[in-house]
Write an enzyme that holds these catalytic residues in place. Structure first.
Site, PDB file in Angstrom:
ATOM      1  N   GLU A  72      -5.177  -8.808   0.137  1.00  0.00           N
ATOM      2  CA  GLU A  72      -5.960  -8.554   1.344  1.00  0.00           C
ATOM      3  C   GLU A  72      -7.419  -8.368   0.967  1.00  0.00           C
ATOM      4  OE1 GLU A  72      -4.667  -5.392   3.873  1.00  0.00           O
ATOM      5  OE2 GLU A  72      -2.539  -5.965   3.771  1.00  0.00           O
ATOM      6  N   GLU A  84       0.815  -1.221   0.000  1.00  0.00           N
ATOM      7  CA  GLU A  84       0.000   0.000   0.000  1.00  0.00           C
ATOM      8  C   GLU A  84       0.850   1.273   0.000  1.00  0.00           C
ATOM      9  OE1 GLU A  84      -2.852  -0.295   3.184  1.00  0.00           O
ATOM     10  OE2 GLU A  84      -3.859  -2.033   2.279  1.00  0.00           O
TER      11      GLU A  84
END
Length: 409
Positions: free
Chosen positions: A332, A212
């Site tokens: 995720e 991220e």
């Protein structure tokens, strides 16, 4: 399962006897300490397997035979995945950081990981934060931390799982022109050490360069800018080049590449530029969908099967990558517990069903949190060795059993 759980607890207690004796612990503390200590806590003084007692962890898997395979073929062997969340990615210092974010202070052990294949998972993602474990200005990783990470990697590898190892909460990278050169220097220094330590592992170990990456704390933190997207592409290029130059099996290792913030947004996905490489790159994306149901703590607890967020995601991934023979892993995903198990079951079934159409493995984010008002994604009870939500586990098993290529892996 009950007998296995009892056996696991008894064995964990036996393993920690030496530790407690050396620390002067009382007998009344035995059970709680047995439940929260793993062998690795003592930095190799005690092992939780005969192999780790006889051979230093740094000397394991030094020359495993590598089956050279394309990323597409490798991903086709994967089914469901599970994240060891809020554990090695915690941002504290020292070995104790492993348990600093957990509601009960349970160190990761082999028994936990052994439960995953039985439950329908053959992918283990191990998020790791490295920045607080550097011991000098040359970005040298603390050897004790590296050993502990390797020990947990071995738990999955020795179970025949596909293990994803990443860099996670790295506060030092910020995709801006003024920060880029320093970020790349540190990125290369960290990944050169990780790659060197694990260069003897076979294709079951996958490296994921960034987690991220984004403009933390800024207005465009989760949406991104064109400039930041371009810089992240440069980070990924440096990651791939560093791993490929490290020798051993790393020339043929499959690597995961992420876009801005690992976002599932179309603009961020379409801005990903794969580094020049062979056919061994995998796209990584994170997608908690539908957002209001899955991730928003103040959102709805009702799942709407007519919501288009999930099918739209997988259609976009197919358009941008799958149709071009570029494999994808949803690194995720999940839906937090809002005392709404039936709706969560429906959502999970839809999510995995849509992913299965395109052979996209999905890795559930398990942060060991189950109750309260926060992000409660916990599935595995790490203290009692069972699963909090059997109905969700039935869905995972359903899709694992329906994927013969993954089952054969």
């Amino acid at each position: 399962m009950k007998l296995k759980r009892i056996a696991a607890l008894l064995t964990a207690a036996v393993m920690s006897v030496g530790v407690m004796a050396s620390c002067g612990g009382s007998k009344s503390d035995d059970k709680s300490k047995a439940d929260t200590k793993s062998a690795a806590e003592t930095s190799g003084a005690e092992g939780d397997s005969s192999e780790s007692e006889e051979i230093p962890v740094s000397q394991t898997h030094t020359n495993d035979p590598m089956t050279v395979t394309s990323a597409k073929d490798l991903v086709a062997k994967m089914s469901n995945g599970w994240n060891l969340g809020n554990t090695m990615d915690a941002t504290g210092e020292g070995l104790e950081s492993e348990i600093s974010w957990l509601p009960t202070k349970v160190y990761t052990n082999k028994f936990m990981i052994d439960m995953l294949p039985e439950a329908g998972f053959n992918v283990l993602r191990i998020p790791v934060s490295w920045g607080n474990h550097l011991i000098d200005n040359n970005y040298t990783i603390d050897p004790a931390w590296m050993d502990r990470v390797q020990e947990i990697v071995n738990y999955g590898i020795d179970d025949g799982m596909y293990v994803i190892l990443n860099t996670h909460h790295e506060e030092w990278y910020m995709p801006k022109p003024s920060e880029k050169d320093g970020d790349i220097e540190e990125l290369k220094a960290i990944w050169s050490q990780i790659a060197d330590r694990f260069k003897g592992y076979d294709e079951h170990l996958i490296f994921e360069g960034l987690n991220e990456p984004r403009l933390r704390g800024e207005g465009a933190e989760w949406t991104g800018t064109s400039e930041a997207r371009e810089i992240i592409n440069e980070y990924e290029k440096a990651f791939v080049e560093t791993v490929r130059a490290s020798g051993g099996n790393n020339g043929d290792r499959c690597l995961m590449i992420t876009g801005y913030a690992a976002s599932s947004g179309y603009n961020n996905l379409s801005a990903i530029e794969l580094p020049e490489d062979s056919d061994k790159l995998i796209i990584s994306v994170h997608a908690y969908l539908p957002y209001s149901f899955a991730l928003d703590t103040k959102g709805t607890d009702k799942y709407d099967p007519e919501d288009t967020a999930i099918p739209t995601l997988f259609e976009s991934l197919n358009e941008l990558f799958i149709s071009r023979d570029i494999p994808v892993i949803v690194g995720e995903f999940g839906s937090m517990n809002k005392d709404n198990i039936d709706d969560r079951v429906k959502c999970l079934d839809d999510y995995l069903g849509n992913a299965a159409k395109y052979d996209i493995p999905c890795v559930w984010w398990d942060n060991y949190a189950r109750i309260g008002n926060g992000e409660n994604f916990g599935l595995l009870n790490r203290q009692e060795y069972d699963w909090y939500f059997p109905k969700l586990m039935d869905v995972f098993k359903k899709y694992a059993e329906s994927d013969p290529s993954a089952a054969a892996a």
